[in-house]
Design a protein around this motif. Structure first.
Motif, PDB file in Angstrom:
ATOM      1  N   TYR A 128      51.396  41.450  42.480  1.00  0.00           N
ATOM      2  CA  TYR A 128      52.042  40.166  42.771  1.00  0.00           C
ATOM      3  C   TYR A 128      51.037  39.187  43.369  1.00  0.00           C
ATOM      4  CZ  TYR A 128      56.301  42.770  41.984  1.00  0.00           C
ATOM      5  OH  TYR A 128      57.280  43.534  41.412  1.00  0.00           O
ATOM      6  N   GLU A 129      51.383  37.931  43.335  1.00  0.00           N
ATOM      7  CA  GLU A 129      50.538  36.918  43.966  1.00  0.00           C
ATOM      8  C   GLU A 129      50.500  37.163  45.474  1.00  0.00           C
ATOM      9  OE1 GLU A 129      52.304  33.224  42.894  1.00  0.00           O
ATOM     10  OE2 GLU A 129      51.199  33.078  41.004  1.00  0.00           O
ATOM     11  N   GLY A 130      49.374  36.872  46.081  1.00  0.00           N
ATOM     12  CA  GLY A 130      49.256  37.014  47.525  1.00  0.00           C
ATOM     13  C   GLY A 130      49.291  38.454  47.997  1.00  0.00           C
ATOM     14  N   GLU A 131      48.824  39.336  47.128  1.00  0.00           N
ATOM     15  CA  GLU A 131      48.842  40.758  47.488  1.00  0.00           C
ATOM     16  C   GLU A 131      47.487  41.377  47.148  1.00  0.00           C
ATOM     17  OE1 GLU A 131      51.690  44.386  46.500  1.00  0.00           O
ATOM     18  OE2 GLU A 131      50.820  43.586  44.657  1.00  0.00           O
ATOM     19  N   ILE A 132      47.076  42.312  47.988  1.00  0.00           N
ATOM     20  CA  ILE A 132      45.902  43.101  47.624  1.00  0.00           C
ATOM     21  C   ILE A 132      46.381  44.494  47.248  1.00  0.00           C
ATOM     22  CG2 ILE A 132      43.668  44.015  48.341  1.00  0.00           C
ATOM     23  CD1 ILE A 132      43.397  41.802  50.326  1.00  0.00           C
ATOM     24  N   LEU A 133      46.146  44.861  46.002  1.00  0.00           N
ATOM     25  CA  LEU A 133      46.488  46.210  45.560  1.00  0.00           C
ATOM     26  C   LEU A 133      45.196  47.016  45.529  1.00  0.00           C
ATOM     27  CD1 LEU A 133      48.499  48.276  44.326  1.00  0.00           C
ATOM     28  CD2 LEU A 133      47.852  47.382  42.090  1.00  0.00           C
ATOM     29  N   GLY A 134      45.164  48.057  46.342  1.00  0.00           N
ATOM     30  CA  GLY A 134      43.968  48.895  46.389  1.00  0.00           C
ATOM     31  C   GLY A 134      44.027  49.977  45.339  1.00  0.00           C
ATOM     32  N   ILE A 135      42.879  50.356  44.839  1.00  0.00           N
ATOM     33  CA  ILE A 135      42.819  51.483  43.906  1.00  0.00           C
ATOM     34  C   ILE A 135      41.897  52.518  44.514  1.00  0.00           C
ATOM     35  CG2 ILE A 135      42.306  52.224  41.556  1.00  0.00           C
ATOM     36  CD1 ILE A 135      43.816  49.927  40.899  1.00  0.00           C
ATOM     37  N   ALA A 136      42.448  53.713  44.736  1.00  0.00           N
ATOM     38  CA  ALA A 136      41.629  54.785  45.291  1.00  0.00           C
ATOM     39  C   ALA A 136      41.447  55.852  44.241  1.00  0.00           C
ATOM     40  CB  ALA A 136      42.311  55.362  46.528  1.00  0.00           C
ATOM     41  N   GLY A 137      40.440  56.664  44.424  1.00  0.00           N
ATOM     42  CA  GLY A 137      40.194  57.744  43.478  1.00  0.00           C
ATOM     43  C   GLY A 137      38.761  58.199  43.620  1.00  0.00           C
ATOM     44  N   VAL A 138      38.537  59.460  43.251  1.00  0.00           N
ATOM     45  CA  VAL A 138      37.174  59.961  43.243  1.00  0.00           C
ATOM     46  C   VAL A 138      36.401  59.161  42.193  1.00  0.00           C
ATOM     47  CG1 VAL A 138      35.776  62.015  42.876  1.00  0.00           C
ATOM     48  CG2 VAL A 138      38.046  62.225  43.841  1.00  0.00           C
ATOM     49  N   ALA A 139      35.114  58.992  42.420  1.00  0.00           N
ATOM     50  CA  ALA A 139      34.304  58.220  41.474  1.00  0.00           C
ATOM     51  C   ALA A 139      34.530  58.730  40.059  1.00  0.00           C
ATOM     52  CB  ALA A 139      32.835  58.338  41.846  1.00  0.00           C
ATOM     53  N   GLY A 140      34.706  57.810  39.113  1.00  0.00           N
ATOM     54  CA  GLY A 140      34.867  58.201  37.714  1.00  0.00           C
ATOM     55  C   GLY A 140      36.259  58.644  37.339  1.00  0.00           C
ATOM     56  N   SER A 141      37.284  58.166  38.056  1.00  0.00           N
ATOM     57  CA  SER A 141      38.650  58.548  37.726  1.00  0.00           C
ATOM     58  C   SER A 141      39.330  57.541  36.821  1.00  0.00           C
ATOM     59  CB  SER A 141      39.481  58.689  39.002  1.00  0.00           C
ATOM     60  OG  SER A 141      38.945  59.665  39.832  1.00  0.00           O
ATOM     61  N   GLY A 142      38.576  56.571  36.362  1.00  0.00           N
ATOM     62  CA  GLY A 142      39.156  55.570  35.468  1.00  0.00           C
ATOM     63  C   GLY A 142      39.158  54.167  36.063  1.00  0.00           C
ATOM     64  N   GLN A 143      38.567  54.014  37.241  1.00  0.00           N
ATOM     65  CA  GLN A 143      38.554  52.692  37.889  1.00  0.00           C
ATOM     66  C   GLN A 143      37.817  51.666  37.043  1.00  0.00           C
ATOM     67  OE1 GLN A 143      37.507  55.589  39.290  1.00  0.00           O
ATOM     68  NE2 GLN A 143      37.758  55.587  41.513  1.00  0.00           N
TER      69      GLN A 143
END
Lengths: 513, 356
Positions: A281-296
């Motif tokens: 959504y607007e005005g939101e920070i969505l974090g993405i976590a994961g071990v390196a190389g998980s598809g980020q």
């Protein structure tokens, strides 16, 4: 504690041209201790350990190993002296077994697998309390198993002094705990361990002593139990730093980005993104976590139109952008500041100055067939001013700037385009603490301006503090999207290892019952 | 002995290193000349006077400079994009082939149009010869070094075939040669040299402007520096590679036109005479800078003309002059290493003794 000195480096100096990488450094490590080497990027940590492992030789100063003055002139010599380096990127051969990898490069016999050698490896393993299957192929191993093989490799060569360069970067929190148990075992069996990291909580939990370097000089060597994170930070940065992210609250606006059942294929048709769905959504920070190389990386690139989508839809402001070219996506207000492994690999051109780097996305929309550097120069000056970029002038090739400033050039350019969606991947990788917090503030500022931000990060503490919600990826699958107010680091760790959020919540409920 | 990366060598240091390299080359070649039984000082001074000593000699030098300059510009455009165009020879020959077709077989053209059309067709045919590997590179990531190199041989054999087959001049009985161009298809002359003397510097200015000021020039630089950044910025990389190679091969093609219509007056193998390869060196030595190409090409013109002069004046075999040329190149390119790195001699155990 037994205080046999294993490593003693005195008054070490090393310069590269005009750069003083190490100046008058004193550093000693005892038998049986885990010694943390702490410092910001460019503080001279790598230079120092590279002199121990024979890659560089000091300009002046002395090194003694086991109380004997030595002049380590080559990596081979370092190995003979019992110094083993475990690099961040593993140097293992996938198609061979653990045992074969360990024996590789030993010159005593021509053939690899011999019974008595396996036996001798097992003995060494037993001695240090290491456990893994010697006959397993590297390609079938998890990251932490591979790391154990790396450690075993140097132990088998008789190393008593182990240097680990940022060993935790590729591990989940649970795997980090396991690694620390292994390291403690090794120390108790008489090894000396040097661990390089910039993660302060790891220093606190594993090391016995810690040496802080700043700008190529030894600032201090401290007993870990007599210090704290705040003091270490101040020593490292050289001034007091506030270590909290003041999360600003922005009104969550309307739906900006909706990714549905996104699947993408990598090499050998492996699913690097597997049925990924989420909303931003607007005005939101969505974090993405994961071990390196998980598809980020693939997730960022599919949204930016740089990676082929196998299946699924990406709706940006209500429009499906899956089939659009990168340029069309840029024009719709999607901005990506992507910091891959190699900082300058994508997004900036290292040999060009700030002016030309500002032009990268703008030149197309300028009238005529020539580029207008005047406009770009104004923009460069504006970005330099606004983000306080430390550069002699806007005509300096950006490869000559420090990591933090390069990062600011990239972020500054993306923000100046006033995007609706900002994708930032590892924006603080390799930055020092001060610069990192600077970047967090900039991101929050964008959030307040109603920008939707996709933040791909490594440090779970930061993710929890900075983001509104955190999505965890494991092998290209979403294992859960958690609210950062309620999620714990441990849960995130388990999700990174593949457990789904819903199963974790069930467990919680069972515990309560 | 240690080899250390040099951090930011100063301009003065670089000049000194380059001068030393030239000295080394002259001394080493001097030893070789002495072994042949000549006095190196005489040989060198003869080379200089042979290249610059009189109007006629200077003209001969400029005649070498012109094709080198234009070909280098073509190579430079490709190198800027990190596209290893080793196919200059073939592109020159094909450009000359296109021009020859216009000159000999399109006699329905009004005479004043013949030369402009020759340049146009020469540019296109030379360009197409470079676009072929570019398409393979863009679509299939084929190795352009091999492809451009191999296309040289095809071009050479094609010209040979024409010379001995369909385009053989029947009036020269028994002698395999393509007919000379008619008078109106020969380049106009300026200062006793052909019009290439003006075309070459104009092209230098154009390419310098093109690379520095235009959008396409900017794109070429970005693609050369980082493919993934170019993709990220939304550039159409295939299109950029193909159009850039059209320009690269086209410039080489123009060299072919000029050599055929200005020097040889017909199509022969001598049209390229190694310029496609020598230009790789001049381009590299100019540091991919269009303006410097002109100066480096002039120096090479001196070297080539001086070399052929000592051959006739002192009866030194041409190959001896080639040795000198090779020596200069080796040292000039080798000196790059010393610009990038410095070598330090130290004894293995000196480190501890340096402790105060």
């Amino acid at each position: 504690m037994n205080k046999t000195v294993y490593v003693d480096m005195k008054n070490i100096c090393k310069t590269f041209g005009v750069i003083r990488a190490n100046h008058d450094i004193n550093f000693s490590v005892y038998k049986g201790e885990i010694h943390g080497l702490l410092g910001e990027n460019g503080a001279g940590k790598s230079t120092l350990v590279n002199m121990l492992s024979g890659i560089y030789t000091p300009d002046s100063g002395s090194i003694s190993i086991y109380n004997e003055n030595v002049n380590i002139h080559s990596p081979k010599h370092a190995i003979e002296l019992g110094i083993g380096m475990i690099h961040q990127h593993f140097k293992l051969i996938d198609v061979l077994t653990a045992a074969e990898n360990i024996m590789l490069g030993q010159k005593d016999s021509f053939f690899l697998s011999t019974k008595h050698k396996i036996k001798s490896i097992e003995n060494v393993m037993k001695k240090y309390g290491m456990e893994f299957d010697l006959n397993k192929k590297i390609s079938d191993m998890s990251v932490s198993e591979k790391q154990n093989v790396e450690i075993m490799k140097v132990l088998y060569r008789g190393s008593k002094i182990l240097i680990l360069d940022e060993p935790t970067a590729v591990l989940t929190p649970q795997e980090i705990d396991k690694l620390f148990i292994v390291l403690r075992n090794l120390a108790n069996s008489g090894c000396a361990i040097i661990i390089i990291t910039h993660k302060l909580n790891e220093i606190m939990s594993i090391t016995d002593r810690v040496t802080v370097l700043r700008q190529g000089e030894t600032i201090s060597t401290l007993e870990t139990k007599e210090t704290n994170i705040r003091q270490l930070t101040e020593l490292m940065v050289g001034k007091p730093v506030s270590l909290s992210i003041d999360k600003v609250n922005a009104e969550r606006g309307k739906l900006l980005l909706s990714v549905q059942n996104l699947t993408a294929l990598g090499e050998h048709n492996v699913r690097v993104l597997d049925d990924v769905s989420f909303d931003l959504y607007e005005g939101e920070i969505l974090g993405i976590a994961g071990v390196a190389g998980s598809g980020q990386k693939e997730l960022c690139e599919t949204i930016a139109g740089l990676y082929p989508v196998e299946k699924g839809d990406i709706y940006f402001e209500g429009e499906n952008i899956v089939e659009l070219s990168p340029r069309e996506i840029i024009e719709r207000g999607v901005s990506m500041s992507y910091i891959p492994e190699d900082r300058l690999g994508m997004g900036l051109v290292a040999s060009m100055d700030m002016v030309d780097n500002m032009l990268l996305k703008d030149y197309v929309n300028q009238p005529g067939i020539t580029v207008n550097r005047k406009v770009a120069r104004d923009k460069a000056e504006r970005v330099k001013e606004r983000l306080d970029i430390q550069a002699p002038n806007v005509n300096t090739p950006i490869r000559k700037l420090s990591g933090g400033n390069i990062q600011k050039v990239l972020l500054g350019r993306e923000m100046d385009a006033s995007p609706h969606l900002l994708i930032t991947a590892y924006p603080v990788r390799g930055l020092d603490i001060g610069a990192s917090y600077n970047i967090y503030d900039l991101l929050q500022e964008q959030k307040q301006n109603n920008v939707g931000i996709l933040y791909i990060g490594e440090d779970l503490d930061v993710l929890i503090e900075l983001c509104n919600r955190i999505m965890v990826l494991c092998n290209g699958k979403v294992t859960g999207i958690a609210d950062s107010e309620s999620v714990t680091k441990e849960d995130l760790g388990l999700m990174m290892a593949g457990e789904s959020l819903s199963s974790l919540q069930k467990e919680d409920e069972q515990c309560k019952l | 002995m240690q080899i250390i990366k040099r951090v930011g060598a100063s301009k003065k240091q670089i000049i000194i290193i380059r001068l030393i390299a030239i000295m080394v080359a002259l001394v080493a070649s001097g030893i070789f000349i002495v072994m042949l039984g000549y006095n190196p000082i005489t040989v060198y001074s003869n080379m200089i006077s042979g290249a610059l000593g009189s109007k006629i000699r200077l003209r001969a030098t400029l005649l070498e400079m012109i094709p080198l300059t234009i070909t280098s510009l073509g190579i430079l455009v490709a190198f800027k994009m990190k596209f290893a165009n080793i196919g200059g020879e073939g592109q020159i020959l094909m450009g000359a082939f296109g021009a020859t077709y216009v000159a000999l077989f399109m006699d329905w053209l009004p005479e004043f149009l013949v030369i402009p059309v020759m340049f146009l067709v020469g540019f296109l045919v030379g360009g197409i010869w470079a676009v072929i590997p570019a398409i393979f590179k863009a679509r299939f990531d084929a190795n352009e070094t091999i492809m451009t190199l191999m296309l040289n041989y095809i071009a050479i054999q094609w010209i040979t075939y024409l010379q001995y087959g369909p385009w053989r001049d029947p009036e020269l009985k028994g002698f395999a040669k393509i007919a000379n161009f008619p008078q109106y298809a020969l380049l106009p002359r300026v200062f006793g040299i052909h019009i290439g003397l003006i075309i070459a510097p104009v092209l230098v200015v154009f390419i310098a402007w093109f690379l520095r000021r235009t959008k396409r020039g900017f794109e070429i630089t970005v693609v050369g520096e980082s493919l993934s950044t170019a993709r990220y910025a939304g550039m159409d990389i295939s299109r950029i590679i193909i159009t850039t190679m059209l320009l690269s091969g086209g410039l080489c093609g123009i060299t072919g036109v000029i050599q055929a219509a200005g020097v040889n007056k017909t199509l022969t193998m001598n049209v390229s005479s190694g310029y496609g390869f020598t230009a790789i060196i001049t381009t590299y030595l100019s540091g991919l800078n269009a303006t410097k190409v002109l100066f480096v090409s002039f120096l090479f013109g001196v070297l080539l003309q001086g070399g052929s002069y000592i051959q006739s004046a002192l009866q030194i075999p041409q190959s001896a002059a080639d040795v000198l040329q090779g020596m200069l190149l080796l040292c000039a390119l080798g000196s790059e290493f010393f610009v990038q790195y410095k070598v330090r001699f130290s004894k293995k155990n000196s480190v501890s003794s340096e402790v105060k």
